[in-house]
Design a protein around this motif. Structure first.
Motif, short mmCIF file in Angstrom:
data_model
loop_
_atom_site.label_atom_id
_atom_site.label_comp_id
_atom_site.label_asym_id
_atom_site.label_seq_id
_atom_site.Cartn_x
_atom_site.Cartn_y
_atom_site.Cartn_z
N PHE A 1 0.82 -1.21 0.00
CA PHE A 1 0.00 0.00 0.00
C PHE A 1 0.85 1.26 0.00
CE2 PHE A 1 -2.25 3.50 1.98
CZ PHE A 1 -3.51 3.44 1.42
N TRP A 2 1.99 1.22 0.71
CA TRP A 2 2.85 2.40 0.84
C TRP A 2 3.79 2.58 -0.35
CZ3 TRP A 2 1.16 5.40 4.51
CH2 TRP A 2 0.55 4.85 5.63
N SER A 3 3.80 1.64 -1.26
CA SER A 3 4.80 1.64 -2.32
C SER A 3 4.44 2.62 -3.43
CB SER A 3 4.93 0.24 -2.92
OG SER A 3 3.81 -0.07 -3.73
N LEU A 4 5.43 2.89 -4.26
CA LEU A 4 5.21 3.74 -5.43
C LEU A 4 4.46 2.99 -6.53
CD1 LEU A 4 5.80 6.57 -6.57
CD2 LEU A 4 7.96 5.67 -7.47
N GLY A 5 4.45 1.66 -6.44
CA GLY A 5 3.66 0.87 -7.39
C GLY A 5 4.40 0.48 -8.65
N GLY A 6 5.73 0.39 -8.58
CA GLY A 6 6.50 0.01 -9.76
C GLY A 6 6.47 -1.48 -10.01
#
Length: 579
Positions: free
Chosen positions: A54-59
């Motif tokens: 959830f906290w990630s940049l989503g790469g």
């Protein structure tokens, strides 16, 4: 721990998943699509579904994707495989047996299926493919030869959503059940067969703390649950600094364990289940392999203890060690994370400095994390355009760090900048004062390489090379210029960069079906592991180095393998040949 059970209860039982992070959700998604009863346990409350993702940049790491082809990037399975193995540097005959197989399988999945698999769930990517971990300067060494970082439109929360929603829909139908505030302490093992058949632990008191905030560990009861199989998807050790220090590879990243870190993951990322699985008989390998960042900032608005935020830099900032010496080639921003970490540790200090300016900050400073990128997380096209393409200040979160962050100094000239840096030094135990004349010499020497479009300086060449990739030229890499040109590009900005804990690259050894292995090489029947707890696959699919975009991707791939592996074992899927 493990508890032998003489007579397991009879009757149908659900698959038990320990950990409601991304890998657990993907495993649950695969199981629930086949209507296999599934029970998801997590020590945190419902606000934390999705875990670190959830906290990630989503790469997401994809190879030869539609986005790459649209950008004119020529990528291939063969090039990605060469990059992966050149970065992983597998060198352990026994411990790298399954990681090697997972690495090959993951690159094949990233080439053939990843893009379609996540897009079928509803995930979308930004048009520009990012170029993370540009490498150590060798064609056969560490790094991505081409851009492969596919940034999710919606960042980490969107990655979580596309798997959580179908699982939650199945929960409404009774196929899946979430049980929060369940802290597992032991695995239950059938004493006759040696098969994992359940878990037991403590019920924690209700705590409605917001996502990421450290929660209560007060016990209010106990539980004992039996399952058809158990999948461990509980994450790594990055939130437990003492565990990180205990596993620190002094022989490889020495000569000593760093004293201080900022922490890149919530407090509950504590590695407990890795130890519990090991006590029960699981083989845990490659503990000394880890992935920590060198560009960490103390969060001026923290959520969890010692909360750190990573800067994702492009290549233009001047990087100095704590004494004011320029870092050697190819230890430039965005190039070689662990190579830089090793160098920093060799200096005897736990921090470094960027010297940069307003032009570079606005263009090149991206902050990792969904909460630090509200424009992309909120899917605001207007926000992206105004803050990333047309702003001379950078995104609002970057501006806030420059204004409020304890690691930032902004001044109109170099002398005042060094004075400001020394004000930070004076507040830091064990830090070393900086000498203006020495810093000036480093800056002047660097600037002297920007009088011409060509140069002998490797960083200047890197900047010019980066701008040949047109998306980076347009929005990510600042035009080459002198730091001393403060009239056009000022003010000057110095940033203290701290070491930031993040990922566990080793973990529970698994085969390609995510079945846990024992130390004797046999399968631990009934026990599976996925995500960071399993080193993102096999007990260490990355080897020594990550290519980025491979942590979320590793959770997706290994969670998928675990879900399908259990389904095969239970007879819901046709059994595939296993290596």
């Amino acid at each position: 721990m493990s508890t032998p059970v003489a007579s397991p209860p009879e009757g149908p039982k659900p698959v038990i998943i320990v950990g409601a992070g991304l890998a657990g959700l993907v495993a649950a998604f695969e199981l629930s699509q086949l209507n296999i009863p599934t029970l998801i346990l997590d020590q945190e409350n419902a606000n934390n579904v999705g875990g670190q993702a959830f906290w990630s940049l989503g790469g997401i790491f994809c190879v030869n994707s539609a986005g790459q082809r649209r950008m004119g990037i020529k990528d291939s399975r063969e090039l990605a495989m060469r990059d992966w193995f050149g970065s992983a540097q597998f060198d352990r005959e026994k411990e790298d047996y399954w990681p090697r197989k997972w690495a090959e399988a993951f690159v094949n999945f990233a080439t053939d299926e990843m893009e379609n698999y996540v897009k079928a769930r509803g995930l979308g990517f930004l048009p520009n493919v990012g170029w993370a971990e540009r490498g150590d300067g060798r064609a056969d060494g560490h790094g991505n030869s081409v851009p492969r970082f596919h940034l999710t439109w919606g960042t980490g929360p969107e990655v979580v959503r596309v798997f959580a929603e179908p699982v939650q829909a199945k929960a409404k139908k009774g196929v899946v059940e979430f049980r929060h505030r369940h802290c597992v302490d032991e695995l239950l093992v059938d004493e006759k067969t040696g098969r994992a058949i359940g878990v037991k632990g403590r019920l924690l008191e209700d705590d409605d703390s917001p996502r990421g905030v450290q929660s209560s560990r007060k016990s209010v009861g106990e539980f004992e649950l039996y399952g058809a199989a158990v999948i461990v998807t509980s994450g790594g050790i990055g939130g437990n600094v003492e565990k990180v220090k205990a596993a620190w590879p002094i022989d490889r990243l020495g000569p000593k364990v760093p004293n201080s870190f900022v922490v890149g993951v919530p407090h509950h990322v504590d590695g407990r289940m890795i130890d519990i699985a090991e006590t029960a008989g699981a083989n845990v390998i490659n503990r000394d392999r880890m992935w920590h960042y060198t560009e960490g900032l103390a969060n001026w608005n923290p959520i969890w203890p010692h909360h750190g935020i990573r800067v994702l830099p492009a290549p233009s900032s001047l990087w100095l060690d704590a004494t004011g010496k320029r870092l050697p080639p190819h230890l430039y921003p965005g190039c070689d994370t662990l190579g830089t970490l090793k160098y920093i540790c060799s200096t005897g200090y736990d921090y470094t400095w960027f010297i940069t300016d307003q032009t570079i900050i606005a263009r090149e400073f991206a902050l990792s994390g969904s909460e630090q990128n509200p424009d992309i997380t909120g899917k605001s096209i207007w926000g992206v355009l105004t803050q990333r393409y047309f702003s001379s200040k950078g995104t609002i979160p970057v501006q806030n760090f420059v204004k409020y962050g304890q690691d930032f100094v902004a001044r109109d000239n170099l002398k005042d900048l060094v004075d400001g840096m020394n004000e930070i030094v004076a507040k830091t135990p064990g830090a070393v004062p900086l000498e203006y004349e020495k810093i000036k010499e480093v800056v002047d020497t660097r600037d002297g390489q920007f009088d011409n479009p060509f140069s002998k300086d490797a960083q200047a060449m890197l900047i010019n090379s980066a701008r040949t990739y047109w998306p980076d030229k347009r929005s990510r890499v600042a035009p080459p210029h002198k730091l001393s040109d403060t009239k056009k590009h000022g003010p000057l900005i110095a940033v203290r960069m701290n070491l930031l804990t993040r990922k566990t690259l080793g973990g529970i050894e698994t085969n390609l079906s995510s079945q846990v292995m024992k130390a004797d090489g046999n399968v631990f029947e009934g026990l599976y592991a996925a995500g960071e707890a399993a080193g993102f696959g096999g007990g260490g699919v990355h080897g020594y180095n990550s290519l980025e975009g491979t942590f979320l991707g590793g959770c997706i791939f290994s969670g998928r393998a675990a879900g399908r592996g259990v389904a095969e074992e239970l007879g819901y899927l046709k059994v595939q040949p296993r290596l």
